[in-house]
Design an enzyme around this catalytic site. Structure first.
Site, PDB file in Angstrom:
ATOM      1  N   TRP A 165      15.815   2.390  19.222  1.00 28.03           N
ATOM      2  CA  TRP A 165      15.436   1.643  18.028  1.00 28.03           C
ATOM      3  C   TRP A 165      16.436   0.532  17.747  1.00 28.03           C
ATOM      4  O   TRP A 165      17.635   0.729  17.866  1.00 28.03           O
ATOM      5  CB  TRP A 165      15.377   2.568  16.807  1.00 28.03           C
ATOM      6  CG  TRP A 165      14.332   3.624  16.881  1.00 28.03           C
ATOM      7  CD1 TRP A 165      14.537   4.959  17.022  1.00 28.03           C
ATOM      8  CD2 TRP A 165      12.919   3.449  16.819  1.00 28.03           C
ATOM      9  NE1 TRP A 165      13.330   5.618  17.043  1.00 28.03           N
ATOM     10  CE2 TRP A 165      12.319   4.713  16.925  1.00 28.03           C
ATOM     11  CE3 TRP A 165      12.082   2.337  16.683  1.00 28.03           C
ATOM     12  CZ2 TRP A 165      10.942   4.918  16.899  1.00 28.03           C
ATOM     13  CZ3 TRP A 165      10.712   2.528  16.654  1.00 28.03           C
ATOM     14  CH2 TRP A 165      10.151   3.803  16.763  1.00 28.03           C
ATOM     15  N   LYS A 225      11.204  -0.971  18.909  1.00 28.75           N
ATOM     16  CA  LYS A 225      11.586   0.030  19.898  1.00 28.75           C
ATOM     17  C   LYS A 225      11.739  -0.662  21.243  1.00 28.75           C
ATOM     18  O   LYS A 225      10.757  -1.089  21.847  1.00 28.75           O
ATOM     19  CB  LYS A 225      10.542   1.140  19.986  1.00 28.75           C
ATOM     20  CG  LYS A 225      11.070   2.354  20.709  1.00 28.75           C
ATOM     21  CD  LYS A 225      10.318   3.603  20.331  1.00 28.75           C
ATOM     22  CE  LYS A 225      11.177   4.821  20.651  1.00 28.75           C
ATOM     23  NZ  LYS A 225      10.511   6.067  20.413  1.00 28.75           N
ATOM     24  N   THR A 255      -0.048  -1.478  -5.719  1.00 26.52           N
ATOM     25  CA  THR A 255       0.930  -1.709  -4.657  1.00 26.52           C
ATOM     26  C   THR A 255       0.586  -3.041  -3.997  1.00 26.52           C
ATOM     27  O   THR A 255      -0.550  -3.510  -4.094  1.00 26.52           O
ATOM     28  CB  THR A 255       0.880  -0.599  -3.602  1.00 26.52           C
ATOM     29  OG1 THR A 255      -0.454  -0.563  -3.074  1.00 26.52           O
ATOM     30  CG2 THR A 255       1.203   0.762  -4.202  1.00 26.52           C
ATOM     31  N   GLU A 279       5.528   2.772  -6.629  1.00 30.25           N
ATOM     32  CA  GLU A 279       5.258   4.205  -6.815  1.00 30.25           C
ATOM     33  C   GLU A 279       6.385   4.949  -7.514  1.00 30.25           C
ATOM     34  O   GLU A 279       6.188   6.062  -7.976  1.00 30.25           O
ATOM     35  CB  GLU A 279       5.043   4.886  -5.441  1.00 30.25           C
ATOM     36  CG  GLU A 279       3.727   4.562  -4.760  1.00 30.25           C
ATOM     37  CD  GLU A 279       3.789   3.339  -3.864  1.00 30.25           C
ATOM     38  OE1 GLU A 279       4.629   2.460  -4.123  1.00 30.25           O
ATOM     39  OE2 GLU A 279       3.000   3.240  -2.914  1.00 30.25           O
TER      40      GLU A 279
END
Ligand code: AMP
Length: 543
Positions: A450, A445, A182, A335
């Site tokens: 949000w 935030k 990754t 993944e």
């Protein structure tokens, strides 16, 4: 007694054998370091991949041993994709854009036994070789120069091996074939290991008509590096269907890609949005009167392009569509092999307006067959598919990893009931279209509400003067966090913060969602896989 279907293990070797038998005349074109072209037929690829398998077995490769590659996209890298697993090995693609220390750390963590490397990348090898001792370094003479002393030559190795006498290493379908780390933007890189079974199932699912729609008559240009989630599985898919492959080698500058597309027009291509953005801007600039590049390029009208790995702005989809190229926006991860979702036209939207079709195309789309998807809210419950309720995207399926090399399945990455926690915040609408609103860590935030950085970025990039935009959170005493927009303009263009805010308001943003501040920069920094690198911006603009 067997009274249902035969239990034949899924195998990558089947794809290689199929290509050798059916598609021996198919073409593989690779761009060399000096920009000339090397052409191979599939028949030659088949023999060379088997010769590589035989040579590796001759070197004592044991089942499950890792063989690293440090290579650009080209025919020999494709041979590694099939030849290493054929011999029972695991092909581990190293990312040549990482820092040398990181490459060395990853090779050591994977305990890579051999390395196949392009000769042009040997200077990079010199910088990390002290971190991991490969038993043998096999040099592919990509530049055409002779292989330096002390290394094993790839061509000599193949020439000394017998492809006809080669026998595939016996295997089970769950045995590993490939490995990729990754990108490590959220901590230490972790090794994802793909199996014969996962790779074959991913190839089948990802080449279906609604997804990559790969077919034998295609000319496929994988711009996505072969070290980035196996170039999204496209090398396996192309070999499975026998499509012509065009590899760009090390030449990924927009001018070079446009030259390549003009010379070897693809019908299917793939890459990350950052590269596609600079490519279309370069192309459109070449159409302007007085451009030194006027008439130099022809975009292949009718081409389909899978673009993903990061958010694809609607403006990018519209820009390519003006030239007859349709972008299919996909979401995925190392993944997930990596195709997870892809946006394609569905029957329910056949009569929708053009604007609605573009809007949908810019969403991350519908899960591929065999991929299950759910949206988990902060309360631990599944969120409704109403296009509004946000939560973490969690996925499960036979080509989604169940753990990481040497680590297993830590609880911050996998749920107790066996789903992968992607760390992406999404909503899914009534028709099943996923919208990626952020990475968990990128959410802003502000005053308890949000703000989606992705939506701000995508809208800013629709402004005619803006080439690139990335939005990050900055700490704020009153609101806890506020958005900071880092904007790069197209050559010769400019806009003021006031004008950009006006534009955002006109596009439906409300006042408190507007960026607190703008920083005008030359370009957004890129990660090792060519995505916007917000971590770097956060370091650059901490306050
Ligand atoms: P990697 O494994 O390096 O390819 O990174 C996977 C991550 O890239 C995902 O978890 C997402 O955060 C991001 N990503 C991939 N595709 C998209 C997309 N279409 N839109 C937004 N983010 C994406």
């Amino acid at each position: 007694m067997q009274d249902t279907m035969m239990k034949v293990p899924l195998s990558l070797n089947h794809l290689l054998e199929r290509a050798g038998k059916l598609f021996h005349g198919g073409q593989i074109v690779s761009r060399l370091p000096d920009k000339s072209y090397k052409r191979h037929a599939y028949g030659e690829f088949y023999r060379r991949a088997r010769a590589l398998g035989a040579a590796l077995q001759g070197l004592g490769l044991q089942k499950g041993d890792r063989v690293a590659t440090l290579c650009w996209n080209h025919h020999a890298h494709l041979e590694c994709y099939f030849g290493i697993p054929a011999a029972g090995g695991v092909m581990h693609t190293l990312n040549l854009r990482l820092a040398p220390e990181e490459i060395g750390w990853i090779a050591a963590d994977a305990q890579d036994r051999f390395l196949v490397i392009d000769d042009v990348l040997l200077p990079l090898y010199e910088k990390f070789k002290h971190l991991h001792a490969f038993e043998r370094v096999i040099v592919f003479p990509f530049s055409g120069a002779s292989v330096p002393a002390g290394f094993t030559g790839y061509e000599a190795l193949l020439a000394g091996a017998d492809p006809d006498g080669f026998a595939y290493a016996p295997h089970e379908e769950d045995d590993p074939v490939a490995m990729c780390y990754t990108s490590g933007t959220t901590g230490q890189p972790k090794g994802v290991v793909y199996s014969h079974r996962s790779t074959v199932l991913h190839s089948l699912a990802a080449c279906m008509p609604d997804y990559n729609s790969a077919r034998n008559t295609d000319v496929v240009l994988p711009v996505t590096p072969m070290f980035h989630a196996n170039s999204w599985g496209m090398p396996y898919i192309a070999v499975m269907v026998g499509a012509k492959l065009v590899f760009p080698g090390p030449h990924l500058h927009p001018d070079d890609l446009l030259d390549l597309m003009t010379q070897e027009p693809p019908t299917l291509s793939l890459g990350v949005p950052t590269i596609w953005m600079t490519m279309i801007q370069t192309y459109e600039a070449s159409l302007k009167p007085g451009s030194p590049n006027q008439g130099r390029w022809k975009l292949p009208a009718g081409m389909r392009s899978t673009v993903g790995g990061a958010a694809v702005p609607e403006s990018l989809i519209r820009a390519f569509d003006r030239h007859g190229i349709w972008i299919m926006h996909g979401w995925g991860m190392t993944e997930t092999s990596p195709v997870g979702t892809l946006s394609y036209p569905i029957a329910a939207l056949q009569n929708a307006s053009a604007d609605e079709k573009y809007r949908r195309a810019a969403l991350a789309g519908l899960p591929a067959p065999l991929v299950e998807l759910r949206v988990r809210g902060d309360d631990g419950r599944d969120q409704p598919w109403d296009g509004k309720s946000a939560g973490e995207l969690q996925v499960r399926g036979p080509f989604i990893t169940g753990g990481y090399h040497g680590i297993g399945s830590p609880p911050d990455k996998f749920t107790a009931d066996g789903w992968l926690r992607t760390g992406d915040v999404v909503t899914v609408d009534e028709l099943g279209f996923t919208r990626i609103s952020d990475r968990t860590k990128d959410l802003i935030k502000s005053g308890g509400e949000w703000i989606s950085s992705v939506e701000l970025e995508n809208t800013l990039m629709a402004h005619p003067a803006v080439a690139e935009a990335a939005v990050i959170a900055i700490p704020d005493e009153k609101w806890s966090e506020r958005p900071l927009a880092c904007v790069a303009f197209k050559p010769g263009e400019q806009a003021t913060p006031g004008e950009l805010n006006e534009f955002l308001l006109a596009k439906g943003f409300v006042k408190w969602q507007l960026p607190e501040r703008y920083e005008f920069i030359d370009a957004v920094p890129r990660t090792s896989t060519g995505k916007f690198w917000k971590l770097k911006l956060r370091e650059q603009f901490p306050q």
